[in-house]
Every structure is written in C-alpha cells, then in structure tokens.
Design a protein around this motif. Sequence first.
Motif, PDB file in Angstrom:
ATOM      1  N   ALA A 231       0.813  -1.217   0.000  1.00  0.00           N
ATOM      2  CA  ALA A 231       0.000   0.000   0.000  1.00  0.00           C
ATOM      3  C   ALA A 231       0.847   1.268   0.000  1.00  0.00           C
ATOM      4  CB  ALA A 231      -0.922   0.010   1.217  1.00  0.00           C
ATOM      5  N   GLY A 232       2.146   1.145   0.296  1.00  0.00           N
ATOM      6  CA  GLY A 232       2.994   2.325   0.394  1.00  0.00           C
ATOM      7  C   GLY A 232       2.648   3.188   1.590  1.00  0.00           C
ATOM      8  N   VAL A 233       2.356   2.537   2.723  1.00  0.00           N
ATOM      9  CA  VAL A 233       1.988   3.244   3.941  1.00  0.00           C
ATOM     10  C   VAL A 233       2.911   2.794   5.066  1.00  0.00           C
ATOM     11  CG1 VAL A 233       0.172   3.662   5.651  1.00  0.00           C
ATOM     12  CG2 VAL A 233      -0.432   3.398   3.240  1.00  0.00           C
ATOM     13  N   VAL A 234       3.443   3.761   5.818  1.00  0.00           N
ATOM     14  CA  VAL A 234       4.324   3.440   6.936  1.00  0.00           C
ATOM     15  C   VAL A 234       3.864   4.174   8.187  1.00  0.00           C
ATOM     16  CG1 VAL A 234       6.348   2.960   5.492  1.00  0.00           C
ATOM     17  CG2 VAL A 234       5.947   5.289   6.328  1.00  0.00           C
ATOM     18  N   GLY A 235       4.331   3.671   9.336  1.00  0.00           N
ATOM     19  CA  GLY A 235       4.014   4.307  10.609  1.00  0.00           C
ATOM     20  C   GLY A 235       5.162   4.146  11.578  1.00  0.00           C
ATOM     21  N   ALA A 236       5.226   5.021  12.562  1.00  0.00           N
ATOM     22  CA  ALA A 236       6.238   4.957  13.610  1.00  0.00           C
ATOM     23  C   ALA A 236       5.597   5.400  14.912  1.00  0.00           C
ATOM     24  CB  ALA A 236       7.428   5.857  13.277  1.00  0.00           C
ATOM     25  N   ALA A 237       5.842   4.646  15.981  1.00  0.00           N
ATOM     26  CA  ALA A 237       5.227   4.950  17.274  1.00  0.00           C
ATOM     27  C   ALA A 237       6.254   4.905  18.388  1.00  0.00           C
ATOM     28  CB  ALA A 237       4.099   3.976  17.574  1.00  0.00           C
ATOM     29  N   HIS A 238       6.100   5.829  19.337  1.00  0.00           N
ATOM     30  CA  HIS A 238       6.880   5.856  20.569  1.00  0.00           C
ATOM     31  C   HIS A 238       6.016   5.181  21.624  1.00  0.00           C
ATOM     32  CE1 HIS A 238       7.524   8.335  24.399  1.00  0.00           C
ATOM     33  NE2 HIS A 238       8.617   7.595  24.299  1.00  0.00           N
ATOM     34  N   ALA A 239       6.421   3.963  22.028  1.00  0.00           N
ATOM     35  CA  ALA A 239       5.573   3.167  22.917  1.00  0.00           C
ATOM     36  C   ALA A 239       6.267   2.932  24.250  1.00  0.00           C
ATOM     37  CB  ALA A 239       5.215   1.831  22.261  1.00  0.00           C
ATOM     38  N   GLY A 240       6.187   3.923  25.128  1.00  0.00           N
ATOM     39  CA  GLY A 240       6.493   3.676  26.517  1.00  0.00           C
ATOM     40  C   GLY A 240       5.315   2.926  27.123  1.00  0.00           C
ATOM     41  N   TRP A 241       5.437   2.549  28.389  1.00  0.00           N
ATOM     42  CA  TRP A 241       4.322   1.781  28.955  1.00  0.00           C
ATOM     43  C   TRP A 241       3.031   2.582  28.976  1.00  0.00           C
ATOM     44  CZ3 TRP A 241       1.200   2.826  33.066  1.00  0.00           C
ATOM     45  CH2 TRP A 241       1.620   3.816  33.978  1.00  0.00           C
ATOM     46  N   ARG A 242       3.132   3.901  29.230  1.00  0.00           N
ATOM     47  CA  ARG A 242       1.914   4.712  29.288  1.00  0.00           C
ATOM     48  C   ARG A 242       1.222   4.761  27.927  1.00  0.00           C
ATOM     49  NH1 ARG A 242       5.471   7.653  32.527  1.00  0.00           N
ATOM     50  NH2 ARG A 242       4.778   7.964  34.687  1.00  0.00           N
ATOM     51  N   GLY A 243       1.984   5.062  26.890  1.00  0.00           N
ATOM     52  CA  GLY A 243       1.399   5.154  25.561  1.00  0.00           C
ATOM     53  C   GLY A 243       0.852   3.830  25.069  1.00  0.00           C
ATOM     54  N   ALA A 244       1.617   2.755  25.304  1.00  0.00           N
ATOM     55  CA  ALA A 244       1.145   1.436  24.880  1.00  0.00           C
ATOM     56  C   ALA A 244      -0.125   1.052  25.625  1.00  0.00           C
ATOM     57  CB  ALA A 244       2.240   0.397  25.112  1.00  0.00           C
ATOM     58  N   HIS A 245      -0.156   1.332  26.915  1.00  0.00           N
ATOM     59  CA  HIS A 245      -1.335   1.008  27.736  1.00  0.00           C
ATOM     60  C   HIS A 245      -2.539   1.839  27.305  1.00  0.00           C
ATOM     61  CE1 HIS A 245      -3.624   0.662  31.641  1.00  0.00           C
ATOM     62  NE2 HIS A 245      -3.249  -0.585  31.463  1.00  0.00           N
ATOM     63  N   ALA A 246      -2.288   3.065  26.838  1.00  0.00           N
ATOM     64  CA  ALA A 246      -3.381   3.960  26.448  1.00  0.00           C
ATOM     65  C   ALA A 246      -3.884   3.711  25.028  1.00  0.00           C
ATOM     66  CB  ALA A 246      -2.938   5.416  26.576  1.00  0.00           C
ATOM     67  N   GLY A 247      -3.128   2.936  24.214  1.00  0.00           N
ATOM     68  CA  GLY A 247      -3.619   2.600  22.887  1.00  0.00           C
ATOM     69  C   GLY A 247      -2.869   3.190  21.722  1.00  0.00           C
ATOM     70  N   VAL A 248      -1.630   3.651  21.912  1.00  0.00           N
ATOM     71  CA  VAL A 248      -0.918   4.252  20.790  1.00  0.00           C
ATOM     72  C   VAL A 248      -0.668   3.239  19.674  1.00  0.00           C
ATOM     73  CG1 VAL A 248       1.459   3.860  21.643  1.00  0.00           C
ATOM     74  CG2 VAL A 248       0.957   5.839  20.190  1.00  0.00           C
TER      75      VAL A 248
END
Length: 233
Positions: free
Chosen positions: A100-117
């Motif tokens: 699809a030519g689509v990319v993503g990048a996420a900063h996943a500390g425990w708070r962000g991962a727990h919140a749904g990032v």
Amino acid sequence: MTRSGGVSKGPAAGLQCGFGADDDPQAVRENRRLAVETVLPGADLVSVHQIHSSGVVVVEEPWGDDQRPRADALVTRRPGTLLGIVTADCAPVLLADHAAGVVGAAHAGWRGAHAGVIENTVDAMVALGAQRTRIAAAVGPCIAQASYEVDESFRAQFGDEDARFFAPGEAGRWQFDLPGYVVTRLQAAGVGTAEALGLDTYADPARFYSYRRATHQGEATYGRLISLVGIAR
C-alpha cells in the motif's frame, strides 16, 4: 539506529538525536541529517514532540523542528518522507505495508502502549489504505524485562490479563516485559507480522542511550536514539 557515530559530545556523546537532552541544537540537527543520509538520502525527516500519549498524526507535508505537534506516533503515504521516533528505554515501533505504500512509527512507553498508541497507529495506517494483515511491525531497542524493575503501584495499573508480562522480583517489586507487551498489542491490533529485536538499551551503554541507566548512575542528562521508517521517492 545505535548511538555510534554522530557529533554530540559530553554525557550524550554520539548520534544523539533528541532536542530534550541539553545538547547543542546544531549537533542534534547534524546527527539527524547523518541518520537520514544513512537510511534514505535526501528524504524529509518528520518527527513529533513526544508526550507519552496515544496521539497519532498523519503526515501529508513535512514540518520544521519548531513546528512538531504533540503526539507519539506518525503515519504517512508520502514518498520521500522519513518518520522519526526518539527513545531512551521506551519502545520504538516501526510499521509498514509495502504493497500500500503506507508506513508508521510509534513511541511506545508503557503509558502510551497502555493507552492505545499501537492500536491508534494501526488504525491510522488502515485509514490511509493499509491492510492489517499486510502490516509488518518491528519493535526496536528498548529496556528489557531483566532491567525493568517496577513497584506495586505500577503493577496495579494493569489487569489480570496482563499478568504474564510481570515476573516476580524482590518483595513488592516486579520485572515488566515492555517489548513483549508491545508485541502482544500489535498482534491484537491484527498486524500480519510483529517481532521485537530483543536488544536491551539499559544493559548496553556502548550502543544505546538509556534514561533509567543514566538515572541510576546519577548522570546529568541522557541521549535519545532515533528510529526511522520511510517511503522512497
């Protein structure tokens, strides 16, 4: 990427790519330029002002370093763009649907991962045309379970369904498996492939910066690693 190379000096010597490390801004910009030229020469680097949230932004056009929105993930289908996430123990997550030519990048500390990032990033990629089962995701260098001691108040923020990510430690303490938790969230979001590199930022000072290690050693500051994913022109 590791901390090897770069022009920063002092406690955060090396390829220090975070603007919050009390580093010379010109050195940070040069390090970021070097990182871009290593991964995708000539690309536009786009990053966010990370706040340990679940927020995701869609990149349609690049913005300057002083215009970074407050969020913790980015997605794009714009060719010639590199998405950049900086970390110093939190998990950098890079995602791509090549077809699809689509990319993503996420900063996943425990708070962000727990919140749904993680889930929000995958949803944003799907909105741009990605298919969940085609998305491949990699969890980069982050603090490993053996190095991540947490207390009872931390453990209490997770339910019984997450008990497998906590190994008993000393009395009233636990060892938290951040990369395992992030991979599980990726799998639950429906991505086709999700793997962690298994590299511990805390235990390898020669290659990685670490907030927790710097704190334990009483250092004045700590550097940030950069993780990049993009689309060639």
